[in-house]
Design a protein around this motif. Structure first.
Motif, mmCIF file in Angstrom:
data_model
loop_
_atom_site.group_PDB
_atom_site.id
_atom_site.type_symbol
_atom_site.label_atom_id
_atom_site.label_comp_id
_atom_site.label_asym_id
_atom_site.label_seq_id
_atom_site.Cartn_x
_atom_site.Cartn_y
_atom_site.Cartn_z
ATOM 1 N N ARG A 35 47.414 50.637 40.213
ATOM 2 C CA ARG A 35 46.027 50.693 39.760
ATOM 3 C C ARG A 35 45.525 49.308 39.355
ATOM 4 O O ARG A 35 46.247 48.545 38.705
ATOM 5 C CB ARG A 35 45.880 51.652 38.574
ATOM 6 N N ASP A 36 44.268 49.046 39.731
ATOM 7 C CA ASP A 36 43.637 47.805 39.301
ATOM 8 C C ASP A 36 43.452 47.844 37.785
ATOM 9 O O ASP A 36 43.069 48.865 37.208
ATOM 10 C CB ASP A 36 42.276 47.633 39.995
ATOM 11 N N ILE A 37 43.701 46.719 37.146
ATOM 12 C CA ILE A 37 43.631 46.643 35.685
ATOM 13 C C ILE A 37 42.184 46.725 35.175
ATOM 14 O O ILE A 37 41.965 47.056 34.006
ATOM 15 C CB ILE A 37 44.320 45.338 35.214
ATOM 16 N N PHE A 90 38.942 43.816 51.425
ATOM 17 C CA PHE A 90 39.823 42.649 51.362
ATOM 18 C C PHE A 90 38.948 41.439 51.054
ATOM 19 O O PHE A 90 38.144 41.033 51.915
ATOM 20 C CB PHE A 90 40.505 42.373 52.701
ATOM 21 N N ASN A 91 39.046 40.874 49.884
ATOM 22 C CA ASN A 91 38.394 39.599 49.629
ATOM 23 C C ASN A 91 39.296 38.511 50.212
ATOM 24 O O ASN A 91 40.487 38.439 49.874
ATOM 25 C CB ASN A 91 38.193 39.382 48.125
ATOM 26 N N CYS A 92 38.739 37.696 51.072
ATOM 27 C CA CYS A 92 39.532 36.660 51.761
ATOM 28 C C CYS A 92 38.916 35.306 51.459
ATOM 29 O O CYS A 92 38.019 34.848 52.165
ATOM 30 C CB CYS A 92 39.577 36.917 53.258
ATOM 31 N N VAL A 96 34.342 34.302 48.314
ATOM 32 C CA VAL A 96 33.851 35.686 48.307
ATOM 33 C C VAL A 96 34.507 36.504 47.200
ATOM 34 O O VAL A 96 34.425 37.731 47.194
ATOM 35 C CB VAL A 96 34.033 36.378 49.673
ATOM 36 N N GLY A 97 35.144 35.813 46.261
ATOM 37 C CA GLY A 97 35.628 36.503 45.067
ATOM 38 C C GLY A 97 37.111 36.745 44.986
ATOM 39 O O GLY A 97 37.565 37.408 44.039
ATOM 40 N N GLN A 98 37.887 36.241 45.944
ATOM 41 C CA GLN A 98 39.345 36.441 45.823
ATOM 42 C C GLN A 98 39.858 35.601 44.662
ATOM 43 O O GLN A 98 39.578 34.398 44.566
ATOM 44 C CB GLN A 98 40.071 36.051 47.119
ATOM 45 N N THR A 99 40.595 36.256 43.784
ATOM 46 C CA THR A 99 41.139 35.561 42.607
ATOM 47 C C THR A 99 42.664 35.575 42.581
ATOM 48 O O THR A 99 43.271 34.772 41.872
ATOM 49 C CB THR A 99 40.621 36.210 41.302
ATOM 50 N N VAL A 100 43.266 36.517 43.296
ATOM 51 C CA VAL A 100 44.735 36.576 43.387
ATOM 52 C C VAL A 100 45.087 36.347 44.854
ATOM 53 O O VAL A 100 44.667 37.125 45.727
ATOM 54 C CB VAL A 100 45.282 37.927 42.892
ATOM 55 N N PHE A 101 45.879 35.306 45.089
ATOM 56 C CA PHE A 101 46.101 34.881 46.475
ATOM 57 C C PHE A 101 47.416 35.439 47.027
ATOM 58 O O PHE A 101 48.253 34.713 47.563
ATOM 59 C CB PHE A 101 45.954 33.362 46.576
ATOM 60 N N THR A 103 47.868 38.913 49.371
ATOM 61 C CA THR A 103 47.075 39.935 50.075
ATOM 62 C C THR A 103 47.002 41.236 49.286
ATOM 63 O O THR A 103 48.021 41.743 48.805
ATOM 64 C CB THR A 103 47.727 40.236 51.441
ATOM 65 N N HIS A 104 45.792 41.761 49.159
ATOM 66 C CA HIS A 104 45.641 43.071 48.523
ATOM 67 C C HIS A 104 44.405 43.759 49.062
ATOM 68 O O HIS A 104 43.354 43.149 49.209
ATOM 69 C CB HIS A 104 45.550 42.950 46.990
ATOM 70 N N ALA A 105 44.572 45.041 49.345
ATOM 71 C CA ALA A 105 43.442 45.894 49.689
ATOM 72 C C ALA A 105 42.984 46.581 48.420
ATOM 73 O O ALA A 105 43.786 47.199 47.715
ATOM 74 C CB ALA A 105 43.857 46.932 50.713
ATOM 75 N N HIS A 106 41.697 46.443 48.119
ATOM 76 C CA HIS A 106 41.107 47.278 47.077
ATOM 77 C C HIS A 106 40.789 48.616 47.724
ATOM 78 O O HIS A 106 40.071 48.676 48.726
ATOM 79 C CB HIS A 106 39.784 46.683 46.577
ATOM 80 N N VAL A 107 41.289 49.692 47.159
ATOM 81 C CA VAL A 107 40.953 51.041 47.622
ATOM 82 C C VAL A 107 40.082 51.662 46.546
ATOM 83 O O VAL A 107 40.523 51.840 45.400
ATOM 84 C CB VAL A 107 42.217 51.894 47.852
HETATM 85 P P1 AMP Z 1 40.424 39.839 43.981
HETATM 86 O O1 AMP Z 1 39.320 39.361 43.069
HETATM 87 O O2 AMP Z 1 39.945 40.457 45.256
HETATM 88 O O3 AMP Z 1 41.451 38.742 44.210
HETATM 89 O O4 AMP Z 1 41.135 41.023 43.214
HETATM 90 C C1 AMP Z 1 42.108 40.836 42.257
HETATM 91 C C2 AMP Z 1 42.166 42.101 41.460
HETATM 92 O O5 AMP Z 1 43.367 42.101 40.703
HETATM 93 C C3 AMP Z 1 41.030 42.274 40.452
HETATM 94 O O6 AMP Z 1 40.298 43.453 40.779
HETATM 95 C C4 AMP Z 1 41.737 42.372 39.115
HETATM 96 O O7 AMP Z 1 41.131 43.292 38.240
HETATM 97 C C5 AMP Z 1 43.121 42.800 39.514
HETATM 98 N N1 AMP Z 1 44.184 42.449 38.594
HETATM 99 C C6 AMP Z 1 44.380 41.270 37.971
HETATM 100 N N2 AMP Z 1 45.492 41.315 37.220
HETATM 101 C C7 AMP Z 1 46.016 42.548 37.378
HETATM 102 C C8 AMP Z 1 47.165 43.222 36.866
HETATM 103 N N3 AMP Z 1 48.020 42.613 36.033
HETATM 104 N N4 AMP Z 1 47.388 44.502 37.234
HETATM 105 C C9 AMP Z 1 46.530 45.145 38.074
HETATM 106 N N5 AMP Z 1 45.442 44.561 38.610
HETATM 107 C C10 AMP Z 1 45.183 43.289 38.260
#
Ligand code: AMP
Length: 118
Positions: A35-37, A90-92, A96-101, A103-107
């Motif tokens: 789950r997204d935090i 997928f933010n790439c 465009v908002g990718q903050t964790v580099f 790969t992750h699909a938001h569902v």
């Molecule tokens: P993005 O902005 O597309 O890179 O998405 C990164 C996502 O990771 C965001 O929606 C954050 O809320 C989520 N996130 C950050 N830290 C955590 C965590 N520790 N556990 C779960 N989700 C997280």
């Protein structure tokens, strides 16, 4: 497919490794879903490949089976929560908002969604 890799500095690699807690909802051979935090919908799950790759196209290049498993896991997770309709994002890239580099699909599911996305 190249050898699966991890980055000890990467948040999602550390979640996959069990070093950082997360609410894991599905585990597959090549992917983990949790789950997204900061959920943006009643269902907001992240599906990540176990191997560290920076974005979705990189995963598709590196391991097409992992990329397919991400899409199938998204459907499994959405259905498990009662949703036939869901969005995969997928933010790439930071622009465009990718903050964790990693790969992750938001569902996302469970509420009306506008188009185009903001
Ligand atoms: P993005 O902005 O597309 O890179 O998405 C990164 C996502 O990771 C965001 O929606 C954050 O809320 C989520 N996130 C950050 N830290 C955590 C965590 N520790 N556990 C779960 N989700 C997280």
């Amino acid at each position: 497919m190249s050898t699966p890799s991890t980055d000890p500095e990467c948040l999602f690699c550390r979640i996959v490794a069990g070093e950082i807690p997360a609410e894991i909802v599905h585990e597959g051979e090549r992917t983990v879903a949790f789950r997204d935090i900061a959920p943006q919908a009643p269902t907001h799950v992240l599906v990540v490949p176990r191997a560290h790759t920076p974005n979705a196209p990189a995963t598709a290049e590196d391991d097409a089976a992992a990329f397919a498993e991400i899409a199938l896991t998204a459907r499994t997770v959405a259905r498990a929560e009662g949703h036939e309709d869901f969005r995969i994002v997928f933010n790439c890239g930071a622009g465009v908002g990718q903050t964790v580099f990693h790969t992750h699909a938001h569902v996302l599911a469970g509420r009306p969604m506008g188009w185009p996305p903001g």
